[in-house]
Design a protein around this motif. Structure first.
Motif, PDB file in Angstrom:
ATOM      1  N   VAL A  82       0.883  -1.280  -0.426  1.00 59.38           N
ATOM      2  CA  VAL A  82       0.069  -0.256  -0.047  1.00 59.38           C
ATOM      3  C   VAL A  82       0.992   1.075  -0.213  1.00 59.38           C
ATOM      4  N   CYS A  83       0.306   2.155  -1.093  1.00 62.08           N
ATOM      5  CA  CYS A  83       1.254   3.500  -1.264  1.00 62.08           C
ATOM      6  C   CYS A  83       0.879   4.358   0.150  1.00 62.08           C
ATOM      7  N   ARG A  84       1.862   4.906   0.584  1.00 64.73           N
ATOM      8  CA  ARG A  84       1.786   5.601   2.015  1.00 64.73           C
ATOM      9  C   ARG A  84       2.215   7.158   1.597  1.00 64.73           C
ATOM     10  N   LEU A  90      -2.686  11.552   2.559  1.00 63.39           N
ATOM     11  CA  LEU A  90      -4.252  12.157   2.931  1.00 63.39           C
ATOM     12  C   LEU A  90      -5.300  11.705   1.984  1.00 63.39           C
ATOM     13  N   ASN A  91      -5.037  10.601   1.316  1.00 61.01           N
ATOM     14  CA  ASN A  91      -6.637   9.830   0.066  1.00 61.01           C
ATOM     15  C   ASN A  91      -6.875   8.497   1.520  1.00 61.01           C
ATOM     16  N   THR A 130      -4.926   8.811  -8.657  1.00 61.30           N
ATOM     17  CA  THR A 130      -5.663   7.464  -8.514  1.00 61.30           C
ATOM     18  C   THR A 130      -5.590   7.278  -7.618  1.00 61.30           C
ATOM     19  N   ALA A 131      -5.150   8.440  -5.717  1.00 62.81           N
ATOM     20  CA  ALA A 131      -4.554   7.305  -5.028  1.00 62.81           C
ATOM     21  C   ALA A 131      -5.719   6.899  -4.158  1.00 62.81           C
ATOM     22  N   PRO A 132      -5.973   5.933  -3.111  1.00 62.96           N
ATOM     23  CA  PRO A 132      -4.653   5.275  -2.870  1.00 62.96           C
ATOM     24  C   PRO A 132      -4.822   4.473  -4.063  1.00 62.96           C
ATOM     25  N   MET A 133      -3.630   3.173  -3.612  1.00 62.83           N
ATOM     26  CA  MET A 133      -3.992   2.459  -4.577  1.00 62.83           C
ATOM     27  C   MET A 133      -2.942   1.416  -3.918  1.00 62.83           C
ATOM     28  N   LEU A 144      -9.415   3.192  -4.505  1.00 58.59           N
ATOM     29  CA  LEU A 144      -9.409   2.037  -4.249  1.00 58.59           C
ATOM     30  C   LEU A 144     -10.102   2.771  -2.681  1.00 58.59           C
ATOM     31  N   THR A 145     -11.831   1.497  -2.881  1.00 62.52           N
ATOM     32  CA  THR A 145     -11.671   1.845  -1.385  1.00 62.52           C
ATOM     33  C   THR A 145     -11.629   0.435  -0.152  1.00 62.52           C
TER      34      THR A 145
END
Length: 157
Positions: A82-84, A90-91, A130-133, A144-145
């Motif tokens: 998961v990108c942080r 923020l998303n 396209t965050a979060p990803m 993503l949700t």
């Protein structure tokens, strides 16, 4: 004891030829070795790369420990990254990581009990718009949700 396959060694030697400095080939060599060692870099991998590349283990280790893209411990079959970084954070990336870990009954950096998943937070994966990803293997999942992320993960089980 880890040893590169003939193909792996050939790839590392090809990387050495691409660069003027042997040190410059360490990043791709680590990727090659990580892929051959079930997704992580062990001290034996560092020793083997040192031997093949003819550079000190310390030079390889300093690169390996600096970057989050190299796993220092064994990982699950599916590595959920998961990108942080700022946009993702923020998303909702932090909450997304927590939700995934909660649903898989694990903690960041640990394998699930069945050995199928490891969830980690990583530095920028270059998908800020396209965050979060997250990335699983070589595939990106964006916008993503909590629900969409878990649907993807459930599909891998």
């Amino acid at each position: 004891m880890f040893q590169l396959s003939a193909q792996g060694k050939e790839k590392v030697l090809a990387e050495l030829k691409r660069y003027e400095s042997r040190q410059s080939a360490v990043l791709p060599a680590l990727y090659i070795a990580q892929a051959e060692n079930k997704g992580y870099i062990s001290p034996e991998v560092i020793k083997e790369l040192s031997r093949v590349m003819e550079i000190p283990e310390a030079n390889i280790n300093e690169v390996c420990t600096f970057y989050t893209m190299y796993n220092k411990e064994p990982i699950g079959t599916h590595h959920v990254q998961v990108c942080r970084t700022l946009s993702c954070y923020l998303n909702g990336a932090k909450e997304l990581s927590e939700h995934i870990c909660s649903q898989l009954n694990t903690h960041l950096g640990e394998k699930t009990k069945d050995g199928k998943f490891t969830v980690t937070e990583v530095e920028c994966l270059g998908s800020c718009g396209t965050a979060p990803m997250m990335q699983i293997g070589d595939k990106y999942y964006e916008n993503l949700t909590h629900e969409s992320a878990m649907n993807i993960i459930r599909g891998l089980k």
